[in-house]
Design an enzyme around this catalytic site. Sequence first.
Site, PDB file in Angstrom:
ATOM      1  CG  ASP A  44      -1.749   1.186   1.405  1.00 36.84           C
ATOM      2  OD1 ASP A  44      -2.242   1.695   0.384  1.00 36.84           O
ATOM      3  OD2 ASP A  44      -1.929   1.643   2.545  1.00 36.84           O
ATOM      4  CG  ASP A  65      -1.768   7.442   1.030  1.00 32.27           C
ATOM      5  OD1 ASP A  65      -2.265   8.561   1.160  1.00 32.27           O
ATOM      6  OD2 ASP A  65      -1.342   7.012  -0.054  1.00 32.27           O
TER       7      ASP A  65
END
Length: 211
Positions: free
Chosen positions: A11, A13
């Site tokens: 991922d 963020d």
Amino acid sequence: MTSARFLVVLDADSTLIRNEVIELLADEAGRRAEVQAATEAAMRGEVDFAASLRSRVAALEGVPVSAFERVRTRIEPTPGVRELTAAVHERGGVVGVVSGGFHEILDHVAPDLGVDRWRANRLETADGVLTGRVDGDIVDGQAKAAWLRTWAEELAVAPHATIAIGDGANDLPMMAIAGLGLAFNAKPAVREAASLVVARQDLAEVIPLLP
């Protein structure tokens, strides 16, 4: 066809980087507090990610495109990220990032951090400002899983040789189909579902787990 020994998909963020980009953009609109609360709820899995993203992006309406440059200067790479990507490459692996965030930031950040391929959402603009809408299909949890599967197929990587690393509920689908699902800086539901939990917020901790 390019092949690899294994694939690591992160991922963006709060995983690849320490920030939540949409919150930095919301700063530009003076609406960080409400967007931050909505982001937290989405990451805990309390609301549908796509619907939540649309409502949060709506709060960005009117933010000038010039804000992207200011936001880029505030991005903080997660400790250990360059060490991890270098180690993956040394071992013949490929690093991918699939994000509910935005290409406008990731296109600048990802190459610098050693990421090989990435996908994210795009923000619609008109007359130099954000319209408050997402441009195109939303990268949600199912899309994250689909990209992990697609990249693995393109690279001739077996499912068991894939690693997914994430923090929020929208990372659970890709963690579920990966050979190893790692919770990093993660919400309780993600820690519970993960194969392993990375205790320290340092991506170099993942290196001993690489094939």
